[in-house]
Design a protein around this motif. Structure first.
Motif, mmCIF file in Angstrom:
data_model
loop_
_atom_site.group_PDB
_atom_site.id
_atom_site.type_symbol
_atom_site.label_atom_id
_atom_site.label_comp_id
_atom_site.label_asym_id
_atom_site.label_seq_id
_atom_site.Cartn_x
_atom_site.Cartn_y
_atom_site.Cartn_z
ATOM 1 N N ILE A 173 -14.127 6.508 3.859
ATOM 2 C CA ILE A 173 -13.394 7.600 3.222
ATOM 3 C C ILE A 173 -11.909 7.275 3.137
ATOM 4 N N LEU A 174 -11.452 6.328 3.960
ATOM 5 C CA LEU A 174 -10.030 5.979 3.983
ATOM 6 C C LEU A 174 -9.520 5.531 2.616
ATOM 7 N N VAL A 175 -10.361 4.866 1.841
ATOM 8 C CA VAL A 175 -9.911 4.302 0.559
ATOM 9 C C VAL A 175 -10.715 4.841 -0.623
ATOM 10 N N LYS A 176 -11.491 5.888 -0.408
ATOM 11 C CA LYS A 176 -12.324 6.446 -1.482
ATOM 12 C C LYS A 176 -11.457 6.876 -2.672
ATOM 13 N N GLY A 177 -11.782 6.339 -3.847
ATOM 14 C CA GLY A 177 -11.057 6.687 -5.059
ATOM 15 C C GLY A 177 -9.754 5.946 -5.262
ATOM 16 N N SER B 48 -4.294 6.997 9.683
ATOM 17 C CA SER B 48 -3.065 7.212 8.913
ATOM 18 C C SER B 48 -3.184 6.679 7.489
ATOM 19 N N VAL B 49 -4.157 5.797 7.242
ATOM 20 C CA VAL B 49 -4.397 5.323 5.879
ATOM 21 C C VAL B 49 -4.708 6.522 4.985
ATOM 22 N N ARG B 50 -5.566 7.406 5.472
ATOM 23 C CA ARG B 50 -5.946 8.593 4.710
ATOM 24 C C ARG B 50 -4.858 9.665 4.747
ATOM 25 N N LYS C 188 4.081 -2.390 5.473
ATOM 26 C CA LYS C 188 4.118 -1.084 6.130
ATOM 27 C C LYS C 188 2.947 -0.953 7.101
ATOM 28 N N GLY C 189 1.781 -1.481 6.714
ATOM 29 C CA GLY C 189 0.635 -1.457 7.608
ATOM 30 C C GLY C 189 0.859 -2.288 8.858
ATOM 31 N N VAL C 190 1.447 -3.470 8.689
ATOM 32 C CA VAL C 190 1.753 -4.320 9.843
ATOM 33 C C VAL C 190 2.743 -3.609 10.765
#
Length: 331
Positions: A197-201, A232-234, A215-217
């Motif tokens: 669900i973190l990257v859905k769509g 936090s991705v979502r 930013k992720g690192v």
């Protein structure tokens, strides 16, 4: 099937060997002369996971075809020697000097007119104290040793990073592997990137979005741990903090950032040199993550490392120990 092949005649003399990289999903073969030059290559998608143990020989024979010659041995590395492969070959235990791998080849009984050997994998202890294993990467490490010698770095200690489905971190100490550690980073990212669900769509980027990745690192260096950071991705996207086009690379930065952080923090002394052995896409991402720790990284293509390693192993095998008589192989 992919073929870049001119046959046996493309070598100016009888080839040194046929080098085979046989992994879980792919089979790659290289006809190699005595200088290490690739005279021809072939590949297909008949990896270990698609075959029963009694199918390996016929698949190899069909692929190699006109290359097969009684005086040209075949050296195979990868999952072909794992459980469920052609024949399970016991791991060699660490610590080990990589150049001794040629002394532990498993010669196979087969109906082929040439000699066929499998390179053993390695078993060691990871930084957590748990067992760790590798198959195929040990050949790339041997190739890295060959490459480092060319660069005048053979006597230097270097931390090798082999990114992939299961990233390997291997301190290479003057040609010796004392221990190594695997991480689940590649498979974890793939699962989350495809099913979560973190990257859905979210859009799929064809190129690296550096701002999102970095930013992720940076997030991976904050308090809270991997599981909190993944959510936090979502949440950052829903709250307008993270643009949609950066979401997948932000996720990648979190996973790779934690991989790098955890390994560097587990080293007994500060790391000054990292050699990344991988493809361009993953190598670029690990270089960026390491740069945030102010660590510069050297890079070696994984395919080149495999070929170099198999060539070095073949030369050592033929120089120090005659290829065994076919009637005695497997004993």
């Amino acid at each position: 099937m992919t073929q870049h092949s001119l046959g046996m005649d493309s070598c100016n003399e009888l080839p040194l060997c046929i080098a085979v990289d046989w992994g879980t999903t792919n089979l790659r073969a290289f006809l190699m002369d005595h200088t290490g030059r690739i005279c021809a290559e072939k590949s297909n998608h008949q990896g270990m996971q698609t075959l029963a143990s009694d199918e390996f020989e016929s698949v190899l024979e069909a692929l190699l075809d006109e290359w097969i010659h009684p005086d040209v041995p075949i050296y195979m590395a990868g999952m072909v020697g794992g459980r469920g492969g052609w024949q399970e070959v016991p791991y060699q235990l660490c610590p080990i000097e990589l150049d001794t791998l040629s002394e532990h080849l498993r010669w196979l009984p087969s109906s082929l007119p040439c000699d066929v050997a499998i390179v053993p994998g390695l078993q060691g202890i990871g930084v957590s104290g748990h067992f760790d294993v590798m198959r195929g990467e040990e050949t790339q490490l041997l190739g890295a040793l060959d490459w480092l010698s060319e660069q005048g770095l053979a006597d230097q200690d270097v931390l090798c990073c082999l990114p992939g489905t299961h990233c390997k971190w291997v301190p290479l100490l003057q040609g010796k592997v004392m221990q190594f550690s695997s991480s689940f980073s590649g498979e974890l990212f793939a699962r989350l990137n495809q099913e979560s669900i973190l990257v859905k769509g979210m859009p799929n980027n064809q190129t690296l979005h550096c701002a999102g990745f970095e930013k992720g690192v940076a997030t991976s260096l904050q308090a809270g741990g991997l599981l909190h950071h993944l959510f936090s991705v979502r949440s950052d996207y829903l709250c307008g903090e993270l643009p949609a086009e950066q979401v997948r690379d932000y996720l990648s930065g979190i996973v790779i950032g934690h991989d790098v952080n955890d390994i560097l923090s587990a080293q007994s002394s500060p790391c000054s040199k990292v050699l990344i052995i991988g493809n361009d896409t993953l190598s670029e991402r690990y270089q960026l993550a390491l740069s945030l720790h102010r660590i510069s990284a050297l890079s070696l293509d994984a395919r080149d490392a495999s070929i170099r390693g198999l060539k070095r192993l073949a030369c050592q095998s033929l120089l120090h120990a005659p290829v065994p008589n076919r009637t005695k192989r497997g004993h």
